[in-house]
Design a protein around this motif. Sequence first.
Motif, PDB file in Angstrom:
ATOM      1  N   ARG A  92       0.842  -1.199   0.000  1.00 32.54           N
ATOM      2  CA  ARG A  92       0.000   0.000   0.000  1.00 32.54           C
ATOM      3  C   ARG A  92       0.876   1.248   0.000  1.00 32.54           C
ATOM      4  O   ARG A  92       0.644   2.186  -0.760  1.00 32.54           O
ATOM      5  N   GLN A  93       1.895   1.256   0.852  1.00 37.18           N
ATOM      6  CA  GLN A  93       2.778   2.417   0.917  1.00 37.18           C
ATOM      7  C   GLN A  93       3.542   2.599  -0.390  1.00 37.18           C
ATOM      8  O   GLN A  93       3.718   3.730  -0.854  1.00 37.18           O
ATOM      9  N   LEU A  94       3.967   1.498  -0.999  1.00 35.92           N
ATOM     10  CA  LEU A  94       4.646   1.580  -2.292  1.00 35.92           C
ATOM     11  C   LEU A  94       3.735   2.243  -3.333  1.00 35.92           C
ATOM     12  O   LEU A  94       4.161   3.130  -4.077  1.00 35.92           O
ATOM     13  N   VAL A  95       2.472   1.823  -3.372  1.00 37.61           N
ATOM     14  CA  VAL A  95       1.525   2.396  -4.341  1.00 37.61           C
ATOM     15  C   VAL A  95       1.264   3.872  -4.027  1.00 37.61           C
ATOM     16  O   VAL A  95       1.244   4.708  -4.936  1.00 37.61           O
ATOM     17  N   LEU A  96       1.089   4.195  -2.754  1.00 43.41           N
ATOM     18  CA  LEU A  96       0.881   5.601  -2.382  1.00 43.41           C
ATOM     19  C   LEU A  96       2.082   6.459  -2.766  1.00 43.41           C
ATOM     20  O   LEU A  96       1.928   7.561  -3.311  1.00 43.41           O
ATOM     21  N   ASP A  97       3.279   5.969  -2.497  1.00 47.84           N
ATOM     22  CA  ASP A  97       4.488   6.708  -2.854  1.00 47.84           C
ATOM     23  C   ASP A  97       4.618   6.856  -4.369  1.00 47.84           C
ATOM     24  O   ASP A  97       5.115   7.863  -4.862  1.00 47.84           O
TER      25      ASP A  97
END
Length: 181
Positions: A20-25
């Motif tokens: 999720r954090q990878l996609v948000l970043d």
Amino acid sequence: MSVEVVGFAPAWPWRFAVLRQLVLDTLGEAVGAIEHVGSTSIPGLAAKPIIDMDLALADYSSAHELRPSLEAAGFRRAMYGDFADRQFYVRDEDGRRTCHLSLTYLDSDTWRSHRALLDRLNADPVSRLEYATLKKRLACSTPTRRPTQTPRPRSTSAPQAPSVLRPPRTPPPSPPPPPPP
């Protein structure tokens, strides 16, 4: 590639958080909402060890513009998984599928159907058991598949949705009370 269904892994929610954090970043303000969907999001449920994510875009009409950024982050477009309301991406690590990412929009059929299934499985232990049994049976009867193909039972009769995928049964209406004497 064999179909593998394993017992619930406590690391799956953590793995979702990392992805999720990878996609948000990667996508920033293009993201409207991200949900962990699929069997790995249901505590205690056996699953293929692949994190399924629904990403509702703030503006779905720009979904095609996000492909280069997603590919740079390790996702690959898998057009055979596309629907009218979804663009489908996969992520592999060390030669194994680790993530399915559905780009969609809030209130799409994809978003609503995934939410409905999750709500049902979370709320109903019988449905959860039926679903786990179905997944294991399909994994045993489908020894190989394309990398992102969902195994489906083969039958000569018209396909029947497993009961867990059909709407919940409503009890028949109660008979009217007897007339007064």
